[in-house]
Design a protein around this motif. Structure first.
Motif, PDB file in Angstrom:
ATOM      1  N   SER A  64       0.789  -1.397   0.034  1.00  0.00           N
ATOM      2  CA  SER A  64      -0.007  -0.010   0.013  1.00  0.00           C
ATOM      3  C   SER A  64       0.775   1.370  -0.035  1.00  0.00           C
ATOM      4  O   SER A  64       2.193   1.054   0.317  1.00  0.00           O
ATOM      5  N   GLY A  65       0.247   2.493  -0.234  1.00  0.00           N
ATOM      6  CA  GLY A  65       0.936   3.556  -0.210  1.00  0.00           C
ATOM      7  C   GLY A  65       1.292   4.239  -1.442  1.00  0.00           C
ATOM      8  O   GLY A  65       1.927   5.541  -1.501  1.00  0.00           O
ATOM      9  N   GLY A  66       0.935   3.574  -2.603  1.00  0.00           N
ATOM     10  CA  GLY A  66       1.339   4.426  -3.678  1.00  0.00           C
ATOM     11  C   GLY A  66       0.437   5.654  -4.026  1.00  0.00           C
ATOM     12  O   GLY A  66      -0.491   5.683  -3.483  1.00  0.00           O
ATOM     13  N   ARG A  96       5.686   6.815   0.884  1.00  0.00           N
ATOM     14  CA  ARG A  96       6.268   5.774   1.779  1.00  0.00           C
ATOM     15  C   ARG A  96       5.152   4.531   1.602  1.00  0.00           C
ATOM     16  O   ARG A  96       3.875   4.670   1.649  1.00  0.00           O
ATOM     17  N   LEU A  97       5.925   3.569   0.800  1.00  0.00           N
ATOM     18  CA  LEU A  97       5.308   2.295   0.554  1.00  0.00           C
ATOM     19  C   LEU A  97       5.426   1.414   1.914  1.00  0.00           C
ATOM     20  O   LEU A  97       6.233   1.302   2.517  1.00  0.00           O
ATOM     21  N   SER A  98       4.268   0.562   1.798  1.00  0.00           N
ATOM     22  CA  SER A  98       4.233  -0.223   3.084  1.00  0.00           C
ATOM     23  C   SER A  98       4.069  -1.816   2.590  1.00  0.00           C
ATOM     24  O   SER A  98       3.243  -1.820   1.547  1.00  0.00           O
ATOM     25  N   GLY A 126       1.283  -5.419  -5.979  1.00  0.00           N
ATOM     26  CA  GLY A 126       1.958  -4.305  -6.631  1.00  0.00           C
ATOM     27  C   GLY A 126       1.128  -3.028  -6.063  1.00  0.00           C
ATOM     28  O   GLY A 126      -0.068  -3.104  -5.798  1.00  0.00           O
ATOM     29  N   THR A 127       1.778  -1.759  -6.065  1.00  0.00           N
ATOM     30  CA  THR A 127       1.212  -0.572  -5.895  1.00  0.00           C
ATOM     31  C   THR A 127       1.690   0.433  -6.784  1.00  0.00           C
ATOM     32  O   THR A 127       2.854   0.456  -7.179  1.00  0.00           O
ATOM     33  N   GLN A 128       1.024   1.242  -7.609  1.00  0.00           N
ATOM     34  CA  GLN A 128       1.399   2.099  -8.708  1.00  0.00           C
ATOM     35  C   GLN A 128       1.976   3.456  -7.852  1.00  0.00           C
ATOM     36  O   GLN A 128       1.356   3.983  -7.099  1.00  0.00           O
ATOM     37  N   VAL A 129       3.084   3.790  -8.573  1.00  0.00           N
ATOM     38  CA  VAL A 129       3.652   5.153  -7.982  1.00  0.00           C
ATOM     39  C   VAL A 129       3.895   5.716  -9.713  1.00  0.00           C
ATOM     40  O   VAL A 129       4.477   5.316 -10.449  1.00  0.00           O
TER      41      VAL A 129
END
Length: 124
Positions: A7-9, A19-21, A117-120
């Motif tokens: 999470s966090g993207g 900050r990604l977790s 995955g989480t998108q940045v």
């Protein structure tokens, strides 16, 4: 069986921070190596940072040294990736992954558990 949830993207402008977790469920410390990878469209998956869960040693790709910091909270079974001074070149899908060893930490094939995955996205 370990499950990983990132999470966090999000979307930020150049110079911003995120900050990604990565929360681990299951017997996390059977695994000894927690890594962050990223993959941009049309590019190979790239190892960004890794932490050895016992001892806390960390390693980084040259492209993120001095800007990204990987850390862990053992009580929460969570690994973080603090990303500062972001640039459009950091735009990618970010994944966390678990492995039994860190010797080949930059190689995706060394990891046996992956998050979704989480998108940045970093805009100029």
């Amino acid at each position: 069986q370990v499950q990983l949830v990132e999470s966090g993207g999000g979307s930020v402008q150049t110079g911003g921070s995120l900050r990604l977790s990565c929360a681990a469920y299951g017997y996390m410390y059977i695994t000894f190596c927690m890594g962050w990878f990223r993959q941009a469209p049309g590019k190979e998956r790239e190892g960004v940072a890794v932490i050895v869960t016992r001892g806390g040693s960390t390693y980084y790709a040259d492209s993120v040294k001095g800007r990204f910091t990987i850390s862990q909270d053992n009580a929460k079974n969570t690994v973080y990736l603090q990303m500062n001074s972001l640039t459009p070149e950091d735009t990618a899908m970010y994944y966390c992954a678990a492995a039994r060893g860190c010797v080949y930490w930059t190689r995706p094939a060394a990891y046996n558990v992956w998050g979704q995955g989480t998108q940045v996205t970093v805009s100029s």
